[in-house]
Design a protein around this motif. Sequence first.
Motif, PDB file in Angstrom:
ATOM      1  N   ARG A  49       0.837  -1.203   0.000  1.00 48.74           N
ATOM      2  CA  ARG A  49       0.000   0.000   0.000  1.00 48.74           C
ATOM      3  C   ARG A  49       0.873   1.254   0.000  1.00 48.74           C
ATOM      4  O   ARG A  49       0.550   2.247  -0.659  1.00 48.74           O
ATOM      5  CB  ARG A  49      -0.906  -0.009   1.225  1.00 48.74           C
ATOM      6  CG  ARG A  49      -1.782   1.229   1.349  1.00 48.74           C
ATOM      7  CD  ARG A  49      -2.794   1.080   2.465  1.00 48.74           C
ATOM      8  NE  ARG A  49      -3.735  -0.006   2.196  1.00 48.74           N
ATOM      9  CZ  ARG A  49      -4.743  -0.336   3.004  1.00 48.74           C
ATOM     10  NH1 ARG A  49      -4.935   0.349   4.126  1.00 48.74           N
ATOM     11  NH2 ARG A  49      -5.547  -1.325   2.697  1.00 48.74           N
ATOM     12  N   ALA A  50       1.999   1.215   0.716  1.00 54.07           N
ATOM     13  CA  ALA A  50       2.895   2.369   0.765  1.00 54.07           C
ATOM     14  C   ALA A  50       3.503   2.673  -0.595  1.00 54.07           C
ATOM     15  O   ALA A  50       3.917   3.805  -0.855  1.00 54.07           O
ATOM     16  CB  ALA A  50       4.003   2.125   1.791  1.00 54.07           C
ATOM     17  N   GLY A  51       3.558   1.660  -1.473  1.00 51.02           N
ATOM     18  CA  GLY A  51       4.164   1.854  -2.780  1.00 51.02           C
ATOM     19  C   GLY A  51       3.220   2.366  -3.854  1.00 51.02           C
ATOM     20  O   GLY A  51       3.650   2.676  -4.963  1.00 51.02           O
ATOM     21  N   ARG A  52       1.934   2.498  -3.541  1.00 50.95           N
ATOM     22  CA  ARG A  52       0.968   2.909  -4.564  1.00 50.95           C
ATOM     23  C   ARG A  52       1.226   4.302  -5.125  1.00 50.95           C
ATOM     24  O   ARG A  52       1.109   4.513  -6.340  1.00 50.95           O
ATOM     25  CB  ARG A  52      -0.452   2.811  -3.992  1.00 50.95           C
ATOM     26  CG  ARG A  52      -0.909   1.382  -3.778  1.00 50.95           C
ATOM     27  CD  ARG A  52      -2.273   1.317  -3.114  1.00 50.95           C
ATOM     28  NE  ARG A  52      -2.660  -0.065  -2.807  1.00 50.95           N
ATOM     29  CZ  ARG A  52      -3.710  -0.404  -2.095  1.00 50.95           C
ATOM     30  NH1 ARG A  52      -4.519   0.552  -1.622  1.00 50.95           N
ATOM     31  NH2 ARG A  52      -3.981  -1.667  -1.847  1.00 50.95           N
ATOM     32  N   PRO A  53       1.548   5.300  -4.281  1.00 50.15           N
ATOM     33  CA  PRO A  53       1.855   6.615  -4.861  1.00 50.15           C
ATOM     34  C   PRO A  53       3.027   6.590  -5.836  1.00 50.15           C
ATOM     35  O   PRO A  53       3.045   7.345  -6.814  1.00 50.15           O
ATOM     36  CB  PRO A  53       2.178   7.469  -3.626  1.00 50.15           C
ATOM     37  CG  PRO A  53       1.437   6.815  -2.518  1.00 50.15           C
ATOM     38  CD  PRO A  53       1.529   5.345  -2.813  1.00 50.15           C
ATOM     39  N   ALA A  54       4.010   5.725  -5.603  1.00 53.16           N
ATOM     40  CA  ALA A  54       5.138   5.604  -6.527  1.00 53.16           C
ATOM     41  C   ALA A  54       4.675   5.055  -7.869  1.00 53.16           C
ATOM     42  O   ALA A  54       5.157   5.481  -8.924  1.00 53.16           O
ATOM     43  CB  ALA A  54       6.218   4.706  -5.924  1.00 53.16           C
ATOM     44  N   VAL A  55       3.739   4.108  -7.847  1.00 52.82           N
ATOM     45  CA  VAL A  55       3.188   3.564  -9.091  1.00 52.82           C
ATOM     46  C   VAL A  55       2.474   4.664  -9.868  1.00 52.82           C
ATOM     47  O   VAL A  55       2.664   4.821 -11.079  1.00 52.82           O
ATOM     48  CB  VAL A  55       2.229   2.395  -8.794  1.00 52.82           C
ATOM     49  CG1 VAL A  55       1.570   1.907 -10.078  1.00 52.82           C
ATOM     50  CG2 VAL A  55       2.977   1.251  -8.118  1.00 52.82           C
ATOM     51  N   ASP A  56       1.663   5.449  -9.176  1.00 57.20           N
ATOM     52  CA  ASP A  56       0.958   6.561  -9.825  1.00 57.20           C
ATOM     53  C   ASP A  56       1.943   7.534 -10.464  1.00 57.20           C
ATOM     54  O   ASP A  56       1.766   7.957 -11.612  1.00 57.20           O
ATOM     55  CB  ASP A  56       0.092   7.310  -8.802  1.00 57.20           C
ATOM     56  CG  ASP A  56      -1.039   6.460  -8.254  1.00 57.20           C
ATOM     57  OD1 ASP A  56      -1.439   5.490  -8.935  1.00 57.20           O
ATOM     58  OD2 ASP A  56      -1.522   6.758  -7.141  1.00 57.20           O
ATOM     59  N   PHE A  57       2.978   7.892  -9.718  1.00 56.46           N
ATOM     60  CA  PHE A  57       3.962   8.847 -10.226  1.00 56.46           C
ATOM     61  C   PHE A  57       4.681   8.292 -11.450  1.00 56.46           C
ATOM     62  O   PHE A  57       4.894   9.003 -12.444  1.00 56.46           O
ATOM     63  CB  PHE A  57       4.985   9.188  -9.136  1.00 56.46           C
ATOM     64  CG  PHE A  57       6.022  10.188  -9.564  1.00 56.46           C
ATOM     65  CD1 PHE A  57       5.817  11.538  -9.371  1.00 56.46           C
ATOM     66  CD2 PHE A  57       7.199   9.764 -10.171  1.00 56.46           C
ATOM     67  CE1 PHE A  57       6.777  12.468  -9.770  1.00 56.46           C
ATOM     68  CE2 PHE A  57       8.161  10.684 -10.583  1.00 56.46           C
ATOM     69  CZ  PHE A  57       7.949  12.040 -10.383  1.00 56.46           C
ATOM     70  N   ALA A  58       5.077   7.017 -11.396  1.00 59.29           N
ATOM     71  CA  ALA A  58       5.840   6.422 -12.496  1.00 59.29           C
ATOM     72  C   ALA A  58       5.024   6.392 -13.785  1.00 59.29           C
ATOM     73  O   ALA A  58       5.543   6.693 -14.873  1.00 59.29           O
ATOM     74  CB  ALA A  58       6.289   5.017 -12.111  1.00 59.29           C
ATOM     75  N   PHE A  59       3.757   6.037 -13.700  1.00 67.25           N
ATOM     76  CA  PHE A  59       2.917   6.017 -14.896  1.00 67.25           C
ATOM     77  C   PHE A  59       2.740   7.428 -15.455  1.00 67.25           C
ATOM     78  O   PHE A  59       2.819   7.637 -16.677  1.00 67.25           O
ATOM     79  CB  PHE A  59       1.556   5.391 -14.591  1.00 67.25           C
ATOM     80  CG  PHE A  59       1.511   3.911 -14.792  1.00 67.25           C
ATOM     81  CD1 PHE A  59       1.169   3.372 -16.024  1.00 67.25           C
ATOM     82  CD2 PHE A  59       1.827   3.043 -13.752  1.00 67.25           C
ATOM     83  CE1 PHE A  59       1.133   1.997 -16.223  1.00 67.25           C
ATOM     84  CE2 PHE A  59       1.799   1.670 -13.942  1.00 67.25           C
ATOM     85  CZ  PHE A  59       1.444   1.142 -15.176  1.00 67.25           C
ATOM     86  N   ALA A  60       2.497   8.391 -14.574  1.00 65.52           N
ATOM     87  CA  ALA A  60       2.324   9.768 -15.035  1.00 65.52           C
ATOM     88  C   ALA A  60       3.611  10.281 -15.688  1.00 65.52           C
ATOM     89  O   ALA A  60       3.574  10.956 -16.726  1.00 65.52           O
ATOM     90  CB  ALA A  60       1.930  10.669 -13.865  1.00 65.52           C
TER      91      ALA A  60
END
Length: 289
Positions: free
Chosen positions: A158-169
């Motif tokens: 769950r802590a890694g979800r913002p990183a996934v969002d950032f990487a795709f953007a």
Amino acid sequence: MSGQVVVGVDGSPSSLDAVQTAAGEARLRGRGLRVVYAFLWPAMHPPSGPSPLGPVGGELRAGVERVMAEAVQRARTAAPGVATANAVIAGEPRAVLESQSRTAELIVVGNRGLGGFAGLLLGSTAVHLAAHGHCPVMVVRGRKDATGDILLGADGSRAGRPAVDFAFAEASLRGTPLIAFHAWNPRTERALSGPADPRALVCAEERLRDEATRQLAEALSGKQEQYPDVPVHRRLVKAGPRPALIEASGSAQLLVVGARGRGGFPGMLLGSVSQALRRHAQWPVTVVR
């Protein structure tokens, strides 16, 4: 978030590289750029007057102004169309940039500074911002030519979800593919279970591989539909996450990780993997809380 891209400078080559990178990030996002010099009086020579930049013969002020002029020129050369502002702020660099991160879309710092008080801006402050900042923190290091894919260190937490969002953007902004990277290490289960029948070890590895596949799929769930323009390549590697990501970063233009993931201990705001990558990755690293 709709703030500016903020970059910290101290006059070191690393900080000027960070300015160039930050200008490019601002151009990609259609945002303004804010160049910040965090000013701290040397402990042994406190100011004798009310002005934070005087009255020490004007030498201190002139030095700061030279640094700022060079940084702004570097930014405007790298991204001529980006509105660039600058600010000299009296205060401890970590506190200044943490405050700036409250309204920023992205904070960019170099990997190392000049040493002493100035070095705090680009050394320990990078760690502090990654742990306590209010926006993603990009640490500029390695080669400067922006080639290769975006490399995402995904662990499914769950802590890694913002990183996934950032990487795709980021991949969408740069028009480049995304490599979703997940490392799993069978040694962990072997150490916990002790000596075992070889067939049991094979079964354990298969179970760990299946779990890693599930975690990666969970991390990427819904993102390819949200970003149909981003080609995604999934990569599962049987290795420790730190050495595997450092090696993989050699072919990427940007590495994105979370501040902490499944392996973090309670109370550790910045995980050992993100710390190792900040120190040793071969390309810029963005840490996303």
